[in-house]
Design an enzyme around this catalytic site. Structure first.
Site, PDB file in Angstrom:
ATOM      1  N   GLU A  14       2.417   3.645  -4.284  1.00 30.58           N
ATOM      2  CA  GLU A  14       1.789   2.350  -4.582  1.00 30.58           C
ATOM      3  C   GLU A  14       2.716   1.498  -5.454  1.00 30.58           C
ATOM      4  O   GLU A  14       2.906   0.305  -5.198  1.00 30.58           O
ATOM      5  CB  GLU A  14       0.447   2.554  -5.311  1.00 30.58           C
TER       6      GLU A  14
ATOM      7  N   ASP B 219      -1.384  -0.265   5.027  1.00 33.52           N
ATOM      8  CA  ASP B 219      -1.841   1.119   5.094  1.00 33.52           C
ATOM      9  C   ASP B 219      -1.274   1.799   6.343  1.00 33.52           C
ATOM     10  O   ASP B 219      -0.759   2.924   6.265  1.00 33.52           O
ATOM     11  CB  ASP B 219      -3.372   1.178   5.107  1.00 33.52           C
TER      12      ASP B 219
ATOM     13  N   ASP C 129      -4.363  -2.446  -3.406  1.00 34.23           N
ATOM     14  CA  ASP C 129      -5.643  -1.739  -3.534  1.00 34.23           C
ATOM     15  C   ASP C 129      -5.533  -0.633  -4.578  1.00 34.23           C
ATOM     16  O   ASP C 129      -6.413   0.197  -4.714  1.00 34.23           O
ATOM     17  CB  ASP C 129      -6.130  -1.194  -2.188  1.00 34.23           C
TER      18      ASP C 129
ATOM     19  N   ASP D  68       0.853  -1.180   0.000  1.00 32.48           N
ATOM     20  CA  ASP D  68       0.000   0.000   0.000  1.00 32.48           C
ATOM     21  C   ASP D  68       0.890   1.231   0.000  1.00 32.48           C
ATOM     22  O   ASP D  68       2.016   1.193   0.510  1.00 32.48           O
ATOM     23  CB  ASP D  68      -0.930   0.031   1.211  1.00 32.48           C
ATOM     24  N   GLY D  69       0.391   2.290  -0.584  1.00 36.36           N
ATOM     25  CA  GLY D  69       1.094   3.561  -0.610  1.00 36.36           C
ATOM     26  C   GLY D  69       0.198   4.646  -0.050  1.00 36.36           C
ATOM     27  O   GLY D  69      -1.024   4.514  -0.048  1.00 36.36           O
TER      28      GLY D  69
ATOM     29  N   HIS E 248      -9.254  -0.329   2.617  1.00 37.52           N
ATOM     30  CA  HIS E 248     -10.037   0.040   3.803  1.00 37.52           C
ATOM     31  C   HIS E 248     -11.295  -0.818   3.920  1.00 37.52           C
ATOM     32  O   HIS E 248     -12.388  -0.331   4.152  1.00 37.52           O
ATOM     33  CB  HIS E 248     -10.381   1.535   3.780  1.00 37.52           C
TER      34      HIS E 248
END
Length: 154
Positions: free
Chosen positions: A51, A134, A74, A11-12, A124
């Protein structure tokens, strides 16, 4: 004997986009009790760069070649660019007028060392590893000593 399988979750994050950013990585060796976490923060970057850099840096951490990788992200930007083949078209055109060309070039070098597949997951959405990535990315973006994203161009 089958190739080793590694699940990579990435995740970024960027606060301001562009602004301070970071990435988080969780790597799990399927069938073994191996799990590692990584993160890194940058002074000025974008969410898409973080990301993508998360995936690039995760692939670089693999010591063995010819590993089967499943990347969970994501980021539609990253997943679709690879799964729909866009990045290979950009490569053929020399990444002309493409954002993040530096990272896409690095990605392709690492990608070709392994058998890599992507799975997009909704962010999320209570996915344990994605939530952890995250948290790592956001925390990295808030560190006191942030790195310079050398390839970032506004």
């Amino acid at each position: 004997m089958t190739n080793p399988v590694v699940h990579i979750y990435t995740d970024g994050a960027a606060r301001g986009n562009p602004g301070p950013g970071g990435y988080g990585i969780v790597m799990e060796w399927v069938g073994k009790p191996y799990r590692k976490e990584f993160s890194k923060g940058f002074k000025h970057t974008t969410n898409n760069r973080m990301e993508l850099l998360a995936v690039v840096d995760a692939l670089k951490k693999l010591k063995k070649q010819d590993v089967s990788i499943l990347v969970f992200t994501d980021s539609k930007y990253v997943a679709d660019s690879v799964k729909k083949g866009w990045v290979f078209g950009w490569e053929k055109k020399g990444f002309k007028d493409r954002k993040n060309a530096d990272l896409w070039k690095e990605f392709l070098v690492e990608y070709r060392k392994h058998k890599v597949d992507f799975r997009w997951i909704r962010g999320h959405n209570n996915h344990i590893q994605n939530e952890r990535c995250d948290a790592l990315a956001v925390a990295a973006s808030k560190e006191k000593r942030l790195h310079i994203d050398e390839g970032f161009v506004e």
